[in-house]
Design an enzyme around this catalytic site. Structure first.
Site, PDB file in Angstrom:
ATOM      1  N   GLY A 128       0.812  -1.212   0.000  1.00 55.49           N
ATOM      2  CA  GLY A 128       0.000   0.000   0.000  1.00 55.49           C
ATOM      3  C   GLY A 128       0.841   1.256   0.000  1.00 55.49           C
ATOM      4  O   GLY A 128       2.082   1.190  -0.045  1.00 55.49           O
TER       5      GLY A 128
ATOM      6  N   HIS B 220     -18.737  -6.247 -34.436  1.00 57.85           N
ATOM      7  CA  HIS B 220     -18.470  -7.681 -34.352  1.00 57.85           C
ATOM      8  C   HIS B 220     -17.271  -8.026 -35.221  1.00 57.85           C
ATOM      9  O   HIS B 220     -17.156  -7.504 -36.318  1.00 57.85           O
ATOM     10  CB  HIS B 220     -19.695  -8.453 -34.853  1.00 57.85           C
ATOM     11  CG  HIS B 220     -19.473  -9.933 -34.847  1.00 57.85           C
ATOM     12  ND1 HIS B 220     -19.471 -10.680 -33.688  1.00 57.85           N
ATOM     13  CD2 HIS B 220     -19.218 -10.790 -35.862  1.00 57.85           C
ATOM     14  CE1 HIS B 220     -19.235 -11.956 -33.990  1.00 57.85           C
ATOM     15  NE2 HIS B 220     -19.073 -12.041 -35.304  1.00 57.85           N
TER      16      HIS B 220
END
Ligand code: FAD
Length: 483
Positions: free
Chosen positions: A276, A449
């Site tokens: 962190g 697509h």
């Protein structure tokens, strides 16, 4: 030397330089003070950009390794670490030059040095080898960022923390060498991204995570495909495991571990601590101002980036979670615009988060975990990437797209994805949430697509056909009888 400006921005990261550029664009006389020689902050020099450059190299290596699945075989790669390092540095240099150029053309004064507030109207910039500059300002924006959390209590001798065998993310990104055995402490996004890099370059990587899951806090269904892939890439992943201490020897480090299924000891060549980050809110002279800092060290702000001191604003990592560059950038716009008298506000509903591993994990808006914690009633629909034509053609049919929506209004509340390029695809989810889109909007917009974006369209169609089936069932005569 004394300078007088309308606005001084302290910190030259993505938050700071964006705020300075936007303020100058809006006609505010602005100065940017940063203690690093080149602008860009952690993100450009020690974070987002170098990690993504190295992750690209890792992706190339992993793709080449797996290409045998579709009939293409490569010899073992010949990795020139020095060339890789200098390519990465080149990327950073070009981007930093770009930022410098932008600051110059916007006529933002860029001062290199460390700033400390004297009071709510002035600060002093300490410049190495040059005289100090006192800057008087009408307003200031704090954008001092964050630094890696250190774990001094793991070492018998605190000086060992600075041994070259112990790295934080900044050291790891320097890529000084590829250790044979690497221990990564922390299974969050930085730990996993760096594990992916070092494993691809040839290190035997062990990840230790204290919690019972990688990427703690992230929806488990999104983490699962990544965890499975990492199990194949890494030496081991030790969950529910604590590092009790680190013993630094001449050429190795011994980690003492505590966990049900973990070895008690692990000897490695190097350790990366990635547990962190903490905000840079100390040593700034903030005690001489009205700025208030919370118990985690974050500067308290409102939704216009104002602190408790009416002359000082704060943005980016120093102002709270999530500590991400794109949050800092949006906050920068808000702060500069509010200072220019515009009615700007940080009212964003969706801040995307992306883990750039293989596969990538990305989410925005409400997550299942958060909905559960807060007791929010939601429904979700998923589309597996094993049914995506585009994912199949990429030989990467691992992944899923999930839409979390309000069952009453069908409004999209959250989107989560795992799969290649999920980090790019999540942008559609962010837009859907910000625009208040409902399932129909995603289902009826034509998606090209074959693309991975179709999985968003398909997940929305899945949700709608389920809702249709349910309403047919409840309105059928037999359903009426049973109720
Ligand atoms: P910073 O970028 O931290 O910049 C602050 C600047 O202020 C620094 O240059 C600092 O030296 C300077 N400074 C501090 N104090 C003073 C002072 N007193 N006087 C003058 N200057 C001062 N985020 C993402 O969104 N995507 C990612 O993919 C991503 N990857 C990351 C990977 C790693 C390994 C790390 C460590 C971080 C990553 N982050 C990522 C997080 C991201 O880097 C931060 O959220 C972002 O840099 C925060 O920007 P900032 O403007 O708040 O401050």
């Amino acid at each position: 030397m004394v300078e007088q400006v309308d606005l001084v921005v302290v910190g030259g990261g993505p938050g700071g330089y964006t705020a300075a550029l936007r303020a100058a664009e809006l006609g505010i006389k602005t100065m940017l003070v940063d203690d690093q020689p080149k602008p860009g902050g952690v993100c450009l020099h020690m974070g987002c950009i170098p990690s993504k450059a190295l992750l690209h190299a890792a992706e190339v290596l992993n793709t080449a390794k797996e290409a045998h699945r579709f009939g293409i075989k490569f010899d073992s790669p010949d990795i020139d670490i020095e060339a890789l390092r200098s390519w990465k540095t080149d990327v950073l240099t070009k981007l930093a030059q770009g930022v410098s150029g932008l600051l110059k053309s916007a006529k933002v004064d860029h001062l290199v040095g460390r700033a400390k507030f004297n009071d709510s109207r002035s600060l002093t910039v300490d410049r190495e080898g040059e005289s100090n500059v006192r800057v008087k300002f009408k307003h200031a924006i704090l954008a001092t960022g964050s630094r890696p959390t250190r774990l001094p209590f793991l070492f018998k001798n605190e000086a060992d923390m600075d041994s070259p065998l112990i790295m934080d993310s900044t050291d790891a990104l320097k890529l000084e060498e590829v250790p044979k055995k690497l221990l990564v402490i922390g299974g969050g996004y930085i730990g996993l991204e760096m594990s992916t890099v070092y494993a691809a370059l040839g290190s035997e990587v062990t990840v230790v995570e204290m919690m019972d899951n990688l990427l703690p806090g992230v929806d488990r269904d999104l983490v699962r495909p990544l965890a499975t892939k990492l199990e194949g890439q890494l030496k081991s992943i030790l969950l529910n495991t604590k590092v009790k201490s680190l013993e630094v020897k001449k050429n190795s480090v011994v980690a003492h571990l505590e966990g049900k299924d973990s070895p008690a000891k692990l000897e490695v060549d190097k350790v990366l601590i990635a547990v962190g980050r903490v905000p840079n809110s100390e040593d700034l002279g903030l005690e001489e101002t009205e700025v208030v800092i919370d118990e985690h060290g974050f500067v308290k702000i409102d939704d216009q980036q104002k602190t408790d001191d009416k002359r000082i604003y704060a943005i980016g990592d120093v102002s709270g979670q999530p500590m991400l560059a794109h949050r800092a950038i949006r906050q920068a716009y808000v702060a500069a615009e509010v200072l220019a008298g515009r009615p700007s506000q940080f009212d964003n509903r969706a801040i995307p988060a992306v883990v750039f591993t293989e596969p990538e994990v990305a989410w925005c808006g409400l997550t299942d975990t958060e909905a559960k914690e807060k007791g929010i009633k939601t429904a979700s629909a998923k589309f597996p990437w094993s049914a995506s034509g585009r994912a199949m053609t990429l030989a990467e049919p691992v992944g899923q797209t999930k839409i979390i929506y309000d069952p009453a209004s069908q409004r999209v509340l959250g989107v989560g994805m795992v799969g290649p390029r999920a980090g790019d695809l999540i942008a559609e989810g962010v837009l859907a949430i910000e625009m208040g889109a409902v399932l129909e909007d995603l289902a009826e917009s034509i998606h090209a697509h074959p693309t991975l974006a179709e999985t968003i369209n398909e997940a929305a169609l899945t949700a709608l056909s389920r809702i249709e089936r349910q309403s047919q069932k409840s309105s059928s005569p037999s359903a009426a009888k049973t109720h």
